[in-house]
Design an enzyme around this catalytic site. Structure first.
Site, mmCIF file in Angstrom:
data_model
loop_
_atom_site.group_PDB
_atom_site.id
_atom_site.type_symbol
_atom_site.label_atom_id
_atom_site.label_comp_id
_atom_site.label_asym_id
_atom_site.label_seq_id
_atom_site.Cartn_x
_atom_site.Cartn_y
_atom_site.Cartn_z
ATOM 1 N N CYS A 134 0.229 -1.223 0.115
ATOM 2 C CA CYS A 134 -0.100 0.691 0.299
ATOM 3 C C CYS A 134 1.183 1.286 0.495
ATOM 4 O O CYS A 134 1.934 0.965 -0.217
ATOM 5 C CB CYS A 134 -0.987 -0.340 1.312
ATOM 6 N N ASP A 202 -3.790 2.152 10.360
ATOM 7 C CA ASP A 202 -4.824 2.213 10.401
ATOM 8 C C ASP A 202 -4.829 2.207 11.494
ATOM 9 O O ASP A 202 -5.749 3.492 12.332
ATOM 10 C CB ASP A 202 -6.220 1.456 9.075
HETATM 11 C C1 RUB Z 1 -3.153 3.125 4.104
HETATM 12 C C2 RUB Z 1 -2.687 2.179 4.503
HETATM 13 C C3 RUB Z 1 -2.048 3.248 5.106
HETATM 14 C C4 RUB Z 1 -2.034 3.389 6.880
HETATM 15 C C5 RUB Z 1 -1.169 4.057 7.304
HETATM 16 O O1 RUB Z 1 -4.909 3.251 3.430
HETATM 17 O O2 RUB Z 1 -3.241 1.621 5.094
HETATM 18 O O3 RUB Z 1 -1.056 1.680 5.239
HETATM 19 O O4 RUB Z 1 -3.685 4.182 6.242
HETATM 20 O O5 RUB Z 1 -0.863 5.563 6.148
HETATM 21 P P1 RUB Z 1 -5.991 3.775 1.913
HETATM 22 P P2 RUB Z 1 0.531 6.450 6.645
HETATM 23 O O6 RUB Z 1 -5.437 3.812 0.831
HETATM 24 O O7 RUB Z 1 -6.977 3.410 2.022
HETATM 25 O O8 RUB Z 1 -5.844 5.683 3.046
HETATM 26 O O9 RUB Z 1 1.518 5.944 7.673
HETATM 27 O O10 RUB Z 1 0.384 7.607 5.994
HETATM 28 O O11 RUB Z 1 -0.204 6.604 8.077
#
Ligand code: RUB
Length: 307
Positions: A134, A202
């Site tokens: 991701c 998340d």
């Molecule tokens: C993004 C995702 C990321 C976390 C952490 O999912 O799963 O690993 O949100 O991101 P989506 P960060 O694309 O559905 O938002 O480290 O930027 O907080």
């Protein structure tokens, strides 16, 4: 009355024009400031009610995001404590306070990111390969710093159905980090050359489980089988305190249209955005207060008076 600009931010969060837990939380704190600046409220109480309504709308935009909820709750709690103590007497003073709070929030999460990058880079062996899934803004900062210090290379999954892995690949390539893009189902195939898996978060629960982009838990299984370390890079704001009281983290389920352009007769489609990785597959959480195994995370947060 919630300002149209705040409604637009909510819709950008829902449509994932703004994605990643951290960026979503930042956008929500900015939105509170936008709400206060646009407000025509004649009293502090009325403006507070508008801020509460804006916060509720923002928090509902993506249900699987404790960082969003924690950040908004913290900001609102701080504002009401200042109001109760009589430090805010007019709507103008409240507007200034919201703006100051936004600046302080941005400073503190930038500092958290800097620390996570340092702690994370220290966990990665020199000249090794890291796999990520991701697009996590936190993970890409760790990877860029690790590459500057240790010349690593990265494998990243494309991340069906929304292809956030392409954002990761483009960002790393731009920063000069050697990066290879693979389809999600090739993660097991490449795992034998991988020493470290880094993903974002998340939500983190009180039993140390990780809620992250769908597919994370399969990658954790493959990493465990190959004895690769599996870390989640996460601000402590990703911890959901309600899970201490038995709340089960909701898993956002998105529209079938993200998977299929047109419906197939007789075929049901399921599209969960996140999955749950059990604590036993997680080496540690890399947070701004240190590298913490899942089993001791709650105790460490309590000890630091963060819960
Ligand atoms: C993004 C995702 C990321 C976390 C952490 O999912 O799963 O690993 O949100 O991101 P989506 P960060 O694309 O559905 O938002 O480290 O930027 O907080």
């Amino acid at each position: 009355m919630v300002s149209p600009r705040v409604r637009k931010i909510c819709s950008d969060i829902r449509s994932m024009r703004i994605q990643g837990a951290r960026e979503i939380a930042k956008a929500a704190i900015e939105a509170l400031d936008v709400q206060a600046a646009a407000s025509k409220a004649r009293s502090v109480k009325a403006m507070q009610r508008e801020l509460d309504a804006a916060a509720r709308m923002l928090a509902a935009a993506r249900p699987t995001e404790p960082m969003l909820r924690n950040s908004l709750n913290n900001a609102l709690r701080y504002l009401s404590s200042r109001i109760i103590r009589g430090h805010v007497r007019t709507p103008h003073e409240l507007r200034l306070l919201v703006s100051k709070e936004r600046a302080e929030y941005m400073r503190s999460i930038a500092e958290a990111m800097r620390r996570i990058a340092e702690y994370g880079a220290a966990e990665i062996p020199a000249r090794s390969t890291v796999l990520t899934h991701c697009h996590s803004h936190t993970v890409t900062e760790v990877l860029k710093l690790a590459h500057a210090k240790k010349r690593i290379s990265v494998i990243c999954t494309e991340t069906r159905p929304r292809y956030q892995g392409l954002l990761t690949a483009a960002e790393l390539a731009k920063a000069g980090v050697p990066v290879t893009l693979i389809v999600d189902s090739a993660a097991r195939h490449f795992m034998d050359g991988v020493r470290t898996v880094l993903v974002g978060a998340d939500a983190i629960t009180s039993s140390g489980e990780l809620v992250n982009k769908i597919g994370t838990s399969l990658i954790a299984l493959a990493a465990a089988e190959e004895n690769a370390n599996f870390f989640s890079c996460a601000e402590t704001f990703k911890f959901d305190p309600l899970t201490l009281w038995g709340r089960v983290e909701p898993i956002e389920e998105r529209k079938a249209g993200e998977i299929l352009r047109s419906r197939m007769r007789g075929v049901a489609v399921r599209n969960p955005a996140f999955d749950v990785t059990p604590a036993r597959y997680i080496t540690a959480y890399i947070t701004e207060i240190g590298v913490i195994p899942p089993a001791s995370l709650t105790a460490v947060l309590m000890r630091n008076r963060m819960l």
